[in-house]
Motif scaffolding. Structure first.
Motif, PDB file in Angstrom:
ATOM      1  N   ALA A  72       0.846  -1.205   0.000  1.00 51.71           N
ATOM      2  CA  ALA A  72       0.000   0.000   0.000  1.00 51.71           C
ATOM      3  C   ALA A  72       0.877   1.249   0.000  1.00 51.71           C
ATOM      4  O   ALA A  72       0.628   2.202  -0.740  1.00 51.71           O
ATOM      5  CB  ALA A  72      -0.937  -0.015   1.207  1.00 51.71           C
ATOM      6  N   GLN A  73       1.940   1.237   0.825  1.00 52.90           N
ATOM      7  CA  GLN A  73       2.817   2.417   0.883  1.00 52.90           C
ATOM      8  C   GLN A  73       3.513   2.660  -0.451  1.00 52.90           C
ATOM      9  O   GLN A  73       3.669   3.799  -0.883  1.00 52.90           O
ATOM     10  CB  GLN A  73       3.862   2.250   1.988  1.00 52.90           C
ATOM     11  CG  GLN A  73       3.260   2.372   3.384  1.00 52.90           C
ATOM     12  CD  GLN A  73       4.312   2.320   4.485  1.00 52.90           C
ATOM     13  OE1 GLN A  73       5.501   2.464   4.222  1.00 52.90           O
ATOM     14  NE2 GLN A  73       3.870   2.124   5.719  1.00 52.90           N
ATOM     15  N   VAL A 123       2.503   1.827  -3.486  1.00 51.84           N
ATOM     16  CA  VAL A 123       1.545   2.285  -4.492  1.00 51.84           C
ATOM     17  C   VAL A 123       1.078   3.713  -4.208  1.00 51.84           C
ATOM     18  O   VAL A 123       0.894   4.522  -5.127  1.00 51.84           O
ATOM     19  CB  VAL A 123       0.372   1.279  -4.576  1.00 51.84           C
ATOM     20  CG1 VAL A 123      -0.851   1.899  -5.220  1.00 51.84           C
ATOM     21  CG2 VAL A 123       0.819   0.043  -5.350  1.00 51.84           C
ATOM     22  N   GLU A 124       0.914   4.039  -2.929  1.00 51.31           N
ATOM     23  CA  GLU A 124       0.434   5.380  -2.586  1.00 51.31           C
ATOM     24  C   GLU A 124       1.435   6.477  -2.953  1.00 51.31           C
ATOM     25  O   GLU A 124       1.060   7.641  -3.106  1.00 51.31           O
ATOM     26  CB  GLU A 124       0.102   5.454  -1.084  1.00 51.31           C
ATOM     27  CG  GLU A 124      -1.218   4.770  -0.746  1.00 51.31           C
ATOM     28  CD  GLU A 124      -1.351   4.405   0.727  1.00 51.31           C
ATOM     29  OE1 GLU A 124      -2.326   3.725   1.059  1.00 51.31           O
ATOM     30  OE2 GLU A 124      -0.456   4.781   1.535  1.00 51.31           O
ATOM     31  N   GLN A 125       2.709   6.098  -3.077  1.00 49.02           N
ATOM     32  CA  GLN A 125       3.716   7.101  -3.435  1.00 49.02           C
ATOM     33  C   GLN A 125       3.744   7.408  -4.926  1.00 49.02           C
ATOM     34  O   GLN A 125       4.428   8.330  -5.354  1.00 49.02           O
ATOM     35  CB  GLN A 125       5.111   6.597  -3.045  1.00 49.02           C
ATOM     36  CG  GLN A 125       5.419   6.749  -1.564  1.00 49.02           C
ATOM     37  CD  GLN A 125       6.665   5.972  -1.190  1.00 49.02           C
ATOM     38  OE1 GLN A 125       7.471   5.605  -2.056  1.00 49.02           O
ATOM     39  NE2 GLN A 125       6.826   5.696   0.091  1.00 49.02           N
ATOM     40  N   LEU A 126       3.047   6.608  -5.721  1.00 39.83           N
ATOM     41  CA  LEU A 126       3.134   6.757  -7.173  1.00 39.83           C
ATOM     42  C   LEU A 126       2.067   7.712  -7.691  1.00 39.83           C
ATOM     43  O   LEU A 126       0.982   7.814  -7.118  1.00 39.83           O
ATOM     44  CB  LEU A 126       2.962   5.393  -7.848  1.00 39.83           C
ATOM     45  CG  LEU A 126       3.963   4.309  -7.436  1.00 39.83           C
ATOM     46  CD1 LEU A 126       3.543   2.965  -7.994  1.00 39.83           C
ATOM     47  CD2 LEU A 126       5.376   4.666  -7.892  1.00 39.83           C
ATOM     48  N   LEU A 170       5.175  -0.445  10.380  1.00 45.10           N
ATOM     49  CA  LEU A 170       4.132  -0.669  11.386  1.00 45.10           C
ATOM     50  C   LEU A 170       2.798  -0.586  10.656  1.00 45.10           C
ATOM     51  O   LEU A 170       2.415   0.496  10.217  1.00 45.10           O
ATOM     52  CB  LEU A 170       4.193   0.398  12.484  1.00 45.10           C
ATOM     53  CG  LEU A 170       5.061   0.114  13.700  1.00 45.10           C
ATOM     54  CD1 LEU A 170       4.960   1.272  14.693  1.00 45.10           C
ATOM     55  CD2 LEU A 170       4.698  -1.193  14.373  1.00 45.10           C
ATOM     56  N   PRO A 171       2.099  -1.720  10.487  1.00 46.17           N
ATOM     57  CA  PRO A 171       0.858  -1.686   9.706  1.00 46.17           C
ATOM     58  C   PRO A 171      -0.147  -0.698  10.291  1.00 46.17           C
ATOM     59  O   PRO A 171      -0.241  -0.559  11.513  1.00 46.17           O
ATOM     60  CB  PRO A 171       0.327  -3.114   9.823  1.00 46.17           C
ATOM     61  CG  PRO A 171       1.490  -3.948  10.221  1.00 46.17           C
ATOM     62  CD  PRO A 171       2.408  -3.060  10.997  1.00 46.17           C
TER      63      PRO A 171
END
Ligand SMILES: Cc1cc2nc3c(=O)[nH]c(=O)nc-3n(C[C@H](O)[C@H](O)[C@H](O)COP(=O)(O)OP(=O)(O)OC[C@H]3O[C@@H](n4cnc5c(N)ncnc54)[C@H](O)[C@@H]3O)c2cc1C
Lengths: 260, 347
Positions: free
Chosen positions: A47-48, A50-53, A191-192
């Motif tokens: 998730a992290q 993909v969220e940066q793209l 840390l999820p």
């Protein structure tokens, strides 16, 4: 970018693990279920990334193999950043041997890729919390012809692939993998997050694709006879004191053990 | 009969502790099968020049009759594809009766790469192995046929699983700290050295270690003679200062529970347990840790355990050999003071 994360549903065991009378399973009569910790971190990592793209063509696809009840873990993944979901339907699949599990997941990945395009990255947990066979991800990656490194505690995407860090006793090792590739992730990589309100809503609406690709999958060479608890280490606890005044007794003990 | 082979996982020439445990376990397996124990070491010319003699001597100490040294420039450092491919070539050429590795990161990964390449079953984290009775002439093996009977750990050691293994070539890893590494009785017999040159293609280079960063020098959590751990009871990141001090005084390392890493008080690298590090110190000092089963499985390899906890009923206390039932914030500084006092005392 498309990232696939393979997760496993495991019982949320307490301070003691009980086994069913026939010795075939963990007794879950009074237990809930959760996502195996390494994989929970794998979902967060995907998730992290993909969220940066930029752009919205990116997706975190979450796959699990197990009984229908495993949709619970897919819905949880939906609440913490997953976008698409696939259940490889396998009644009893949570107790399958690792070869059989790997063959079924491999054909599921092929099916997903045929429909939605190649995954740039496939994430696995380093090992599942329950069976701990340390091999399913490696078998799947090999069958798909992709490089994989296990034990990963850091991932940085770049133009051609991923830089991955693996923890060692003294620090970490760095690996460079070109996409498409796979990585086995360990807890501690992040840390999820906890599900947000918005996440909970998304989880209710999540569409789950059911894959039925396990019919011809043979059992592997490892077969369960029974589960049992290890013998308890018989211990009588020597109480050295009930206040700071115990310090000299503690230091005597350290001296006796030769560590002073 | 063909030999039991052990992959020696090493870091630039230094074998892991697990590799010596695996040799010890495989030696008794070889003796059950009435065959030889052999070792497999992978490296390049420079690595063997610098460490070959020591590595071979270590294997001989543990009973290896032959040490197979796989040499290739792509084996200068670790890489799962390079190791897995080289191992598959060794198996093909030497035809061992079983392949054993340590349940370490590298041992487990390399043998899983072998399993994937050969499509053979792999039983991970074994604690007890009885070969198929058709192979073993020892009467100890369970009756019945060609299946191996194996006990392995699940849930990081909280549970055991008895399995049968049916395979033309059993692949096994040995659970770390489940057996004590013990050299052969009566001293070593020199081992023969057999070189082989695996044919490795450039594709294996993708997963070679490219770089490494050293963060900690000296003793590490998994090898420290003393580990001083803190749990939720420590209360904050700052609360670890006295534990650091005690660990320093004893030449040990600080560990922690998952409650602590979840709170962000310490790095996950310090976590002891199922999803952290397995430790085996001379003494484990567990401060403010309840002793949940997932923590316990990381700590149970410790030779001695001292629990410092306000709760006399805590799992950690009832399972420990020694306990102080009091507030860790008072006890730990008092222990530090007492150590300093004794050291300062002119003898
Ligand atoms: C699949 C899975 C894997 C896991 N892996 C791990 C793992 O690798 N490592 C791990 O540690 N946990 C792991 N856990 C979590 C584990 O179940 C526990 O939640 C965790 O170990 C609890 O940490 P704790 O003992 O610090 O906290 P708690 O259980 O909250 O215990 C705190 C203790 O501190 C004592 N205390 C409080 N104040 C003081 C004081 N002032 N002085 C002295 N004592 C005090 C209390 O009496 C209590 O015993 C895992 C869980 C799961 C489900």
């Amino acid at each position: 970018m498309r990232i696939l994360v393979c997760v496993k549903r495991v019982p949320a065991v307490g301070s003691r693990i009980n086994v069913t009378d026939d010795g075939q399973q963990v007794d879950t009569a009074h237990l809930g279920f959760t996502t195996s910790p390494h994989e929970e971190c794998a979902v967060e990592e995907a998730a992290q990334i993909v969220e940066q793209l930029d752009g919205d063509e990116h997706a975190v696809v979450v796959l699990t193999l197990g009984p229908e009840a495993s949709t619970e873990q897919l819905r949880y993944a939906a609440s913490v950043g997953g976008n698409e979901f696939a259940l490889v339907m396998a009644e009893g699949g949570l107790d399958w041997d690792p070869q059989r599990t790997a063959v079924a997941i491999t054909s599921a990945v092929r099916e997903l890729e045929a429909a939605g395009g190649q995954f740039d990255l496939i994430l696995f947990g380093n090992e599942s919390a329950d069976g701990g066979n340390f091999q399913v991800g490696i078998r799947v990656a090999h069958a798909l012809g992709r490089p994989i490194v296990n034990g990963i505690k850091g991932i940085d995407p770049h133009e051609r692939g991923f830089t991955a860090r693996r923890e060692t006793d003294a620090g970490y090792e760095v690996y460079e993998l070109e996409a498409p590739c796979a990585l086995g992730v360990k807890e501690g990589i992040n840390l999820p997050r906890y599900p947000t309100m918005k996440g909970r809503l998304a989880s209710r609406k999540a569409q789950i694709q059911v894959l039925d690709c396990t019919a011809d999958v043979d059992a592997g060479g490892q077969s369960r006879v029974r589960l049992h608890r290890p013998p308890e280490r018989a211990s009588t606890t020597v109480q050295l004191g009930d206040s700071a005044a115990a310090a000299p007794a503690v230091v005597d003990l350290l001296d006796e053990l030769g560590v002073l | 009969m063909s030999a039991v082979a052990v992959l020696i996982d090493h870091d630039r020439g230094v074998p892991s502790g697990g590799a010596l445990e695996a040799l010890t376990a495989a030696r008794s397996l070889a003796s059950d099968l009435n065959t030889d124990l052999v070792a497999v070491i992978l490296g390049d010319g420079d690595l063997f020049d610098a460490h070959g003699a020591d590595l071979v001597a270590a294997c001989a100490d543990y009973g290896a009759a032959v040490v197979h040294c796989g040499r290739h420039s792509f084996l200068a450092d670790y890489g799962p594809d390079a190791w897995g491919t080289a191992l598959a070539m060794f198996v093909e050429a030497a035809g061992p009766v079983a392949v054993v590795a340590a349940g370490t990161d590298r041992g487990a990964e390399a043998i899983a790469q072998l399993a994937a390449r050969t499509d053979l079953p792999l039983v991970a984290n074994c604690v007890n192995v009885s070969p198929a009775s058709s192979l073993a002439d020892a009467p100890s093996g369970p009756a019945g046929g060609d299946a191996w009977h194996i006990t392995r750990i699940q849930w990081g050691g909280s549970l055991l699983e008895d399995v049968t293994l049916t395979s033309t070539l059993p692949l096994l890893t040995i659970a770390q700290h489940s057996i004590e590494a013990e050299p052969c009785e009566g001293g070593p017999v020199p081992a023969a050295v057999a070189d082989f040159e695996p044919d490795l293609g450039p594709e294996v280079q993708q997963t070679l270690v490219r770089d490494r960063v050293t963060l900690a020098e000296g003793v590490t959590l998994s090898t420290a003679p003393v580990v001083v751990s803190g749990g939720r009871g420590v209360g904050s990141a700052d609360g670890f200062a006295p534990l650091e001090e005690l660990a320093d005084l004893l030449g040990g390392r600080v560990g922690c529970s998952r409650a602590v890493t979840n709170n962000g008080w310490r790095s996950h690298a310090d976590q002891v347990g199922q999803t952290g590090t397995r430790i085996a110190p001379e003494i484990y000092i567990a401060c403010g840790i309840s002793g949940a089963i997932q923590h316990w499985v990381g700590a149970m390899g410790s030779k001695n355990i001292l629990a410092i906890n306000i709760d006399p009923e805590a799992n950690m206390v009832t399972k420990a050999g020694y306990a102080v039932i009091a507030d860790l914030h008072e006890v730990v500084p008092a222990i530090c003071d007492e150590i300093r006092r004794r050291r300062d005392r002119p003898s």
